[in-house]
Design a protein around this motif. Structure first.
Motif, PDB file in Angstrom:
ATOM      1  N   LYS A   3       0.806  -1.225   0.000  1.00  0.00           N
ATOM      2  CA  LYS A   3       0.000   0.000   0.000  1.00  0.00           C
ATOM      3  C   LYS A   3       0.842   1.279   0.000  1.00  0.00           C
ATOM      4  O   LYS A   3       0.343   2.355  -0.316  1.00  0.00           O
ATOM      5  CB  LYS A   3      -0.912   0.010   1.235  1.00  0.00           C
ATOM      6  CG  LYS A   3      -2.042  -1.004   1.195  1.00  0.00           C
ATOM      7  CD  LYS A   3      -3.100  -0.603   0.187  1.00  0.00           C
ATOM      8  CE  LYS A   3      -4.323  -1.486   0.264  1.00  0.00           C
ATOM      9  NZ  LYS A   3      -5.355  -1.077  -0.708  1.00  0.00           N
ATOM     10  N   ASP A   4       2.115   1.161   0.367  1.00  0.00           N
ATOM     11  CA  ASP A   4       2.972   2.338   0.491  1.00  0.00           C
ATOM     12  C   ASP A   4       3.565   2.708  -0.875  1.00  0.00           C
ATOM     13  O   ASP A   4       4.750   2.533  -1.141  1.00  0.00           O
ATOM     14  CB  ASP A   4       4.091   2.059   1.504  1.00  0.00           C
ATOM     15  CG  ASP A   4       4.884   3.316   1.849  1.00  0.00           C
ATOM     16  OD1 ASP A   4       4.487   4.421   1.411  1.00  0.00           O
ATOM     17  OD2 ASP A   4       5.910   3.194   2.546  1.00  0.00           O
ATOM     18  N   HIS A   5       2.728   3.288  -1.749  1.00  0.00           N
ATOM     19  CA  HIS A   5       3.144   3.594  -3.113  1.00  0.00           C
ATOM     20  C   HIS A   5       4.190   4.707  -3.166  1.00  0.00           C
ATOM     21  O   HIS A   5       4.976   4.777  -4.110  1.00  0.00           O
ATOM     22  CB  HIS A   5       1.927   3.989  -3.950  1.00  0.00           C
ATOM     23  CG  HIS A   5       0.832   2.972  -3.935  1.00  0.00           C
ATOM     24  ND1 HIS A   5       0.985   1.697  -4.442  1.00  0.00           N
ATOM     25  CD2 HIS A   5      -0.453   3.028  -3.447  1.00  0.00           C
ATOM     26  CE1 HIS A   5      -0.139   1.011  -4.287  1.00  0.00           C
ATOM     27  NE2 HIS A   5      -1.024   1.797  -3.682  1.00  0.00           N
ATOM     28  N   ASP A   6       4.181   5.586  -2.172  1.00  0.00           N
ATOM     29  CA  ASP A   6       5.083   6.747  -2.185  1.00  0.00           C
ATOM     30  C   ASP A   6       6.277   6.569  -1.256  1.00  0.00           C
ATOM     31  O   ASP A   6       6.990   7.542  -0.978  1.00  0.00           O
ATOM     32  CB  ASP A   6       4.305   8.011  -1.786  1.00  0.00           C
ATOM     33  CG  ASP A   6       3.151   8.299  -2.737  1.00  0.00           C
ATOM     34  OD1 ASP A   6       3.329   8.076  -3.946  1.00  0.00           O
ATOM     35  OD2 ASP A   6       2.078   8.724  -2.263  1.00  0.00           O
ATOM     36  N   ASP A   7       6.487   5.365  -0.770  1.00  0.00           N
ATOM     37  CA  ASP A   7       7.622   5.080   0.119  1.00  0.00           C
ATOM     38  C   ASP A   7       7.652   6.027   1.324  1.00  0.00           C
ATOM     39  O   ASP A   7       8.699   6.579   1.681  1.00  0.00           O
ATOM     40  CB  ASP A   7       8.951   5.177  -0.645  1.00  0.00           C
ATOM     41  CG  ASP A   7       9.061   4.112  -1.733  1.00  0.00           C
ATOM     42  OD1 ASP A   7       8.580   2.990  -1.503  1.00  0.00           O
ATOM     43  OD2 ASP A   7       9.614   4.423  -2.803  1.00  0.00           O
ATOM     44  N   LYS A   8       6.497   6.171   1.964  1.00  0.00           N
ATOM     45  CA  LYS A   8       6.404   7.047   3.139  1.00  0.00           C
ATOM     46  C   LYS A   8       7.084   6.426   4.366  1.00  0.00           C
ATOM     47  O   LYS A   8       7.547   7.141   5.242  1.00  0.00           O
ATOM     48  CB  LYS A   8       4.934   7.339   3.459  1.00  0.00           C
ATOM     49  CG  LYS A   8       4.217   8.174   2.420  1.00  0.00           C
ATOM     50  CD  LYS A   8       2.772   8.430   2.838  1.00  0.00           C
ATOM     51  CE  LYS A   8       2.043   9.285   1.833  1.00  0.00           C
ATOM     52  NZ  LYS A   8       0.631   9.536   2.227  1.00  0.00           N
ATOM     53  N   ILE A   9       7.111   5.101   4.411  1.00  0.00           N
ATOM     54  CA  ILE A   9       7.661   4.409   5.580  1.00  0.00           C
ATOM     55  C   ILE A   9       8.971   3.745   5.178  1.00  0.00           C
ATOM     56  O   ILE A   9       8.991   2.781   4.410  1.00  0.00           O
ATOM     57  CB  ILE A   9       6.663   3.370   6.126  1.00  0.00           C
ATOM     58  CG1 ILE A   9       5.338   4.061   6.464  1.00  0.00           C
ATOM     59  CG2 ILE A   9       7.228   2.670   7.351  1.00  0.00           C
ATOM     60  CD1 ILE A   9       4.217   3.107   6.777  1.00  0.00           C
ATOM     61  N   ALA A  10      10.068   4.258   5.694  1.00  0.00           N
ATOM     62  CA  ALA A  10      11.391   3.789   5.281  1.00  0.00           C
ATOM     63  C   ALA A  10      11.653   2.345   5.698  1.00  0.00           C
ATOM     64  O   ALA A  10      12.172   1.545   4.926  1.00  0.00           O
ATOM     65  CB  ALA A  10      12.466   4.712   5.858  1.00  0.00           C
ATOM     66  N   ASN A  11      11.296   2.009   6.950  1.00  0.00           N
ATOM     67  CA  ASN A  11      11.550   0.667   7.464  1.00  0.00           C
ATOM     68  C   ASN A  11      10.274   0.147   8.125  1.00  0.00           C
ATOM     69  O   ASN A  11       9.973   0.493   9.268  1.00  0.00           O
ATOM     70  CB  ASN A  11      12.715   0.697   8.463  1.00  0.00           C
ATOM     71  CG  ASN A  11      13.175  -0.706   8.840  1.00  0.00           C
ATOM     72  OD1 ASN A  11      12.364  -1.602   9.040  1.00  0.00           O
ATOM     73  ND2 ASN A  11      14.494  -0.889   8.944  1.00  0.00           N
ATOM     74  N   VAL A  12       9.535  -0.642   7.381  1.00  0.00           N
ATOM     75  CA  VAL A  12       8.232  -1.123   7.852  1.00  0.00           C
ATOM     76  C   VAL A  12       8.393  -2.020   9.077  1.00  0.00           C
ATOM     77  O   VAL A  12       7.614  -1.935  10.035  1.00  0.00           O
ATOM     78  CB  VAL A  12       7.491  -1.877   6.732  1.00  0.00           C
ATOM     79  CG1 VAL A  12       6.157  -2.429   7.250  1.00  0.00           C
ATOM     80  CG2 VAL A  12       7.255  -0.961   5.545  1.00  0.00           C
ATOM     81  N   LEU A  13       9.403  -2.872   9.067  1.00  0.00           N
ATOM     82  CA  LEU A  13       9.617  -3.797  10.186  1.00  0.00           C
ATOM     83  C   LEU A  13       9.891  -3.030  11.478  1.00  0.00           C
ATOM     84  O   LEU A  13       9.323  -3.339  12.534  1.00  0.00           O
ATOM     85  CB  LEU A  13      10.777  -4.730   9.868  1.00  0.00           C
ATOM     86  CG  LEU A  13      10.989  -5.919  10.817  1.00  0.00           C
ATOM     87  CD1 LEU A  13       9.760  -6.821  10.821  1.00  0.00           C
ATOM     88  CD2 LEU A  13      12.223  -6.717  10.400  1.00  0.00           C
ATOM     89  N   SER A  14      10.735  -2.010  11.418  1.00  0.00           N
ATOM     90  CA  SER A  14      11.041  -1.201  12.600  1.00  0.00           C
ATOM     91  C   SER A  14       9.818  -0.427  13.067  1.00  0.00           C
ATOM     92  O   SER A  14       9.568  -0.298  14.270  1.00  0.00           O
ATOM     93  CB  SER A  14      12.180  -0.225  12.295  1.00  0.00           C
ATOM     94  OG  SER A  14      13.378  -0.928  12.029  1.00  0.00           O
ATOM     95  N   ALA A  15       9.051   0.090  12.109  1.00  0.00           N
ATOM     96  CA  ALA A  15       7.832   0.830  12.458  1.00  0.00           C
ATOM     97  C   ALA A  15       6.816  -0.084  13.139  1.00  0.00           C
ATOM     98  O   ALA A  15       6.139   0.308  14.102  1.00  0.00           O
ATOM     99  CB  ALA A  15       7.228   1.458  11.208  1.00  0.00           C
ATOM    100  N   HIS A  16       6.711  -1.318  12.653  1.00  0.00           N
ATOM    101  CA  HIS A  16       5.800  -2.296  13.253  1.00  0.00           C
ATOM    102  C   HIS A  16       6.192  -2.566  14.702  1.00  0.00           C
ATOM    103  O   HIS A  16       5.341  -2.576  15.607  1.00  0.00           O
ATOM    104  CB  HIS A  16       5.841  -3.587  12.438  1.00  0.00           C
ATOM    105  CG  HIS A  16       4.853  -4.628  12.870  1.00  0.00           C
ATOM    106  ND1 HIS A  16       5.111  -5.519  13.879  1.00  0.00           N
ATOM    107  CD2 HIS A  16       3.599  -4.902  12.449  1.00  0.00           C
ATOM    108  CE1 HIS A  16       4.073  -6.315  14.051  1.00  0.00           C
ATOM    109  NE2 HIS A  16       3.132  -5.963  13.182  1.00  0.00           N
ATOM    110  N   ALA A  17       7.489  -2.763  14.946  1.00  0.00           N
ATOM    111  CA  ALA A  17       7.983  -2.997  16.307  1.00  0.00           C
ATOM    112  C   ALA A  17       7.746  -1.780  17.193  1.00  0.00           C
ATOM    113  O   ALA A  17       7.390  -1.904  18.370  1.00  0.00           O
ATOM    114  CB  ALA A  17       9.469  -3.341  16.271  1.00  0.00           C
ATOM    115  N   ALA A  18       7.925  -0.586  16.629  1.00  0.00           N
ATOM    116  CA  ALA A  18       7.729   0.651  17.397  1.00  0.00           C
ATOM    117  C   ALA A  18       6.266   0.823  17.800  1.00  0.00           C
ATOM    118  O   ALA A  18       5.968   1.227  18.930  1.00  0.00           O
ATOM    119  CB  ALA A  18       8.200   1.851  16.582  1.00  0.00           C
ATOM    120  N   PHE A  19       5.356   0.526  16.904  1.00  0.00           N
ATOM    121  CA  PHE A  19       3.928   0.623  17.233  1.00  0.00           C
ATOM    122  C   PHE A  19       3.586  -0.319  18.390  1.00  0.00           C
ATOM    123  O   PHE A  19       2.870   0.053  19.329  1.00  0.00           O
ATOM    124  CB  PHE A  19       3.064   0.290  16.013  1.00  0.00           C
ATOM    125  CG  PHE A  19       3.001   1.380  14.979  1.00  0.00           C
ATOM    126  CD1 PHE A  19       2.828   2.708  15.348  1.00  0.00           C
ATOM    127  CD2 PHE A  19       3.114   1.075  13.634  1.00  0.00           C
ATOM    128  CE1 PHE A  19       2.772   3.708  14.386  1.00  0.00           C
ATOM    129  CE2 PHE A  19       3.059   2.065  12.670  1.00  0.00           C
ATOM    130  CZ  PHE A  19       2.889   3.392  13.045  1.00  0.00           C
TER     131      PHE A  19
END
Length: 256
Positions: free
Chosen positions: A40-56
């Motif tokens: 879904k991230d067509h514009d590359d808004k989230i640099a590191n999805v795995l790290s963001a998932h852990a942070a959430f």
């Protein structure tokens, strides 16, 4: 049966009571979330999805909600992609996930004619909702009835404050008699805490013990569906028939 007949509300667990949620299954769900976000991230808004998932998760924020807001898309849209991944493959590999349980669906559905139900789980709410979606129980276990990792500030269900959000949802407040609330779990320490609060307790899955060994446990069942059927029968015997069938109270749902 007389003690079960007095029950008016139930607090359910998920892990090891309604379903055996293995680390493998949970990991596949998390992978499906991460894969859906990348799609879904067509514009590359989230640099590191795995790290963001852990942070959430560390911040006790629903990853589905957090990613949806970051990508400016609806939670429903992201959930549809997650569920498609779960039904297909993740990164080209077949996955192990939850199976539909028609017997659990039927046992829970008819029980709602007589009792109100909440869920208290140390799993995150995204996974809990997906479990109920696949099980066909989404219309019973709505989001507001689920008290999960991000909703209750507890490390484990051995503290009284862990139960009060669910109890408040069920209509109880401090000082009330809680003996009509049935807590279902597989963890005896958690059930001991519930018993100290005055609730009735059921342990699922352990080998049967004698009454002298039970301690904080009022009932023991090998299978939650047997418990639900016995509770339903006990309530039906003492409740006047209003002419409606249990299917009038429950509409199954199998899809998003």
């Amino acid at each position: 049966m007389k003690k079960l007949a007095k029950i008016d509300a139930v607090i359910l667990d998920i892990q090891n009571t309604q379903y055996k949620v293995t680390d493998h299954i949970k990991r596949h769900f998390d992978m499906a979330v991460i894969s859906a976000v990348k799609e879904k991230d067509h514009d590359d808004k989230i640099a590191n999805v795995l790290s963001a998932h852990a942070a959430f998760n560390a911040q006790r924020i629903s990853p589905v909600r957090g990613f949806s807001e970051a990508l400016s898309i609806s939670e429903y849209s992201l959930q549809k992609t997650i569920h498609r991944n779960l039904h297909d493959k993740i990164y080209g590999y077949p996955i192990q996930h939850i199976k539909h349980d028609s017997k659990l669906c039927a046992a829970t559905g008819r029980l709602t004619k007589y009792v109100k139900i909440a869920t208290l789980t140390t799993l995150d709410a995204d996974f809990a909702q997906d479990f109920y979606r696949v099980s066909g129980l989404r219309n019973i276990h709505k989001r507001e009835s689920i008290f999960a990792h991000e909703d209750v500030d507890f490390a484990h269900k051995t503290a009284a404050e862990a139960y009060w959000p669910a109890l408040n949802y069920l209509g109880y407040k401090q000082g009330d008699d809680l003996s009509a609330v049935l807590v279902v779990d597989d963890n005896r320490e958690a059930l001991s805490c519930a018993k100290d609060l005055g609730m009735t307790t059921v342990c699922i899955g352990d080998a049967n013990l004698s009454p002298l060994q039970n301690g904080p446990i009022d009932f023991e069942y090998q299978n939650i569906k047997v418990l639900m059927n016995e509770l339903y029968n006990a309530k039906r015997e003492v409740t006047p028939n209003d002419g409606r069938k249990w299917t009038d109270y429950y509409i199954p749902s199998y899809t998003v």
